[in-house]
Design a protein around this motif. Sequence first.
Motif, PDB file in Angstrom:
ATOM      1  N   ASN A 156       0.814  -1.217   0.000  1.00 43.68           N
ATOM      2  CA  ASN A 156       0.000   0.000   0.000  1.00 43.68           C
ATOM      3  C   ASN A 156       0.844   1.262   0.000  1.00 43.68           C
ATOM      4  O   ASN A 156       0.473   2.266  -0.601  1.00 43.68           O
ATOM      5  CB  ASN A 156      -0.935   0.004   1.215  1.00 43.68           C
ATOM      6  CG  ASN A 156      -2.061  -0.996   1.075  1.00 43.68           C
ATOM      7  OD1 ASN A 156      -2.629  -1.137   0.002  1.00 43.68           O
ATOM      8  ND2 ASN A 156      -2.364  -1.704   2.154  1.00 43.68           N
ATOM      9  N   GLU A 157       1.974   1.215   0.682  1.00 41.55           N
ATOM     10  CA  GLU A 157       2.831   2.394   0.792  1.00 41.55           C
ATOM     11  C   GLU A 157       4.171   2.126   0.098  1.00 41.55           C
ATOM     12  O   GLU A 157       4.863   1.166   0.426  1.00 41.55           O
ATOM     13  CB  GLU A 157       3.070   2.757   2.256  1.00 41.55           C
ATOM     14  CG  GLU A 157       1.801   3.087   3.032  1.00 41.55           C
ATOM     15  CD  GLU A 157       1.153   4.385   2.593  1.00 41.55           C
ATOM     16  OE1 GLU A 157       1.880   5.227   2.012  1.00 41.55           O
ATOM     17  OE2 GLU A 157      -0.046   4.562   2.826  1.00 41.55           O
ATOM     18  N   PHE A 158       4.521   2.997  -0.845  1.00 43.62           N
ATOM     19  CA  PHE A 158       5.778   2.897  -1.582  1.00 43.62           C
ATOM     20  C   PHE A 158       6.676   4.078  -1.239  1.00 43.62           C
ATOM     21  O   PHE A 158       6.197   5.140  -0.825  1.00 43.62           O
ATOM     22  CB  PHE A 158       5.535   2.909  -3.090  1.00 43.62           C
ATOM     23  CG  PHE A 158       4.860   1.679  -3.632  1.00 43.62           C
ATOM     24  CD1 PHE A 158       5.604   0.600  -4.104  1.00 43.62           C
ATOM     25  CD2 PHE A 158       3.473   1.604  -3.691  1.00 43.62           C
ATOM     26  CE1 PHE A 158       4.985  -0.523  -4.625  1.00 43.62           C
ATOM     27  CE2 PHE A 158       2.845   0.490  -4.211  1.00 43.62           C
ATOM     28  CZ  PHE A 158       3.598  -0.590  -4.675  1.00 43.62           C
ATOM     29  N   ILE A 159       7.974   3.887  -1.458  1.00 38.40           N
ATOM     30  CA  ILE A 159       8.911   5.008  -1.402  1.00 38.40           C
ATOM     31  C   ILE A 159       9.800   4.934  -2.640  1.00 38.40           C
ATOM     32  O   ILE A 159      10.328   3.878  -2.983  1.00 38.40           O
ATOM     33  CB  ILE A 159       9.759   5.010  -0.115  1.00 38.40           C
ATOM     34  CG1 ILE A 159      10.691   6.237  -0.105  1.00 38.40           C
ATOM     35  CG2 ILE A 159      10.535   3.713   0.079  1.00 38.40           C
ATOM     36  CD1 ILE A 159      11.359   6.490   1.223  1.00 38.40           C
ATOM     37  N   ALA A 160       9.880   6.049  -3.341  1.00 42.16           N
ATOM     38  CA  ALA A 160      10.752   6.159  -4.517  1.00 42.16           C
ATOM     39  C   ALA A 160      11.971   6.976  -4.124  1.00 42.16           C
ATOM     40  O   ALA A 160      11.841   8.024  -3.478  1.00 42.16           O
ATOM     41  CB  ALA A 160      10.009   6.836  -5.664  1.00 42.16           C
TER      42      ALA A 160
END
Length: 255
Positions: free
Chosen positions: A187-191
């Motif tokens: 649900n939560e991504f970090i780029a």
Amino acid sequence: MKILITGVGGPTPRSFAIALKKYAPNKNYQIYATDINPLSIGLYQKDLFDYSFVVPPANSPNYWEVMEKLILENNIEIAIILPELEIVEWCKRKETNELPCKVLLPDLSIANLLVDKSKMTEVLKDSDIVPPSFSFHRSHQNVAEIFEALGADFWVRSTGGTSGLGSLKIKDIDSLKNWIQINPNVNEFIASKFLPGRNLACKMLYYNGKLIRSACAERVNYIMAKVSPSGITGNTSFGRLLNEPKLVSEAIRTM
């Protein structure tokens, strides 16, 4: 001494048990193992663990009921808690209630930061320690905004956990959109801006605020790398120990 080690499906708890077997000067102990997955390999490694148990996940409502019963009935004296979510659960318990046995734990505040890459990056964003990053929910509509912030060459992954869950090097908008769709459990991504070079780790043991030991290593290859589009699965199949004083000094500065 009766010792509980949790999360024995992962390589770190099993490595801990191996180190104990090889190097502990006192061999008068029994090791109890737990994991939430009944197929976890550690549950069946009788050369490492004297007894093994399947337990509920740390966020389950009956987690503490099961764990307290296990610890009490087996007279467990010390617990080695290793999965990240379980560490957070034990830290929360330490804040409000007495723990069922001795355990080595960090403060809850730092545990919450270290298990969430987006929170950790936010704390360090004004330093030169972390690369430019962009955290977003899978429902985030304006993905072009991420490319505007980071350019067209960045790394994306899940914000939680130490594995390579949801990780891929992104080149264009379609690749990012498709990647979000085929990872429905994230649900939560970090780029983060892609950094070329080696993949290094620095493990550090603190006690009462003082650094006691550190060890540096390079991750070279990963277990089952071919099953992951990024080639990263989180568990190293081949790595090497290094002497990297600068890495240690940077890790100290980060902490």
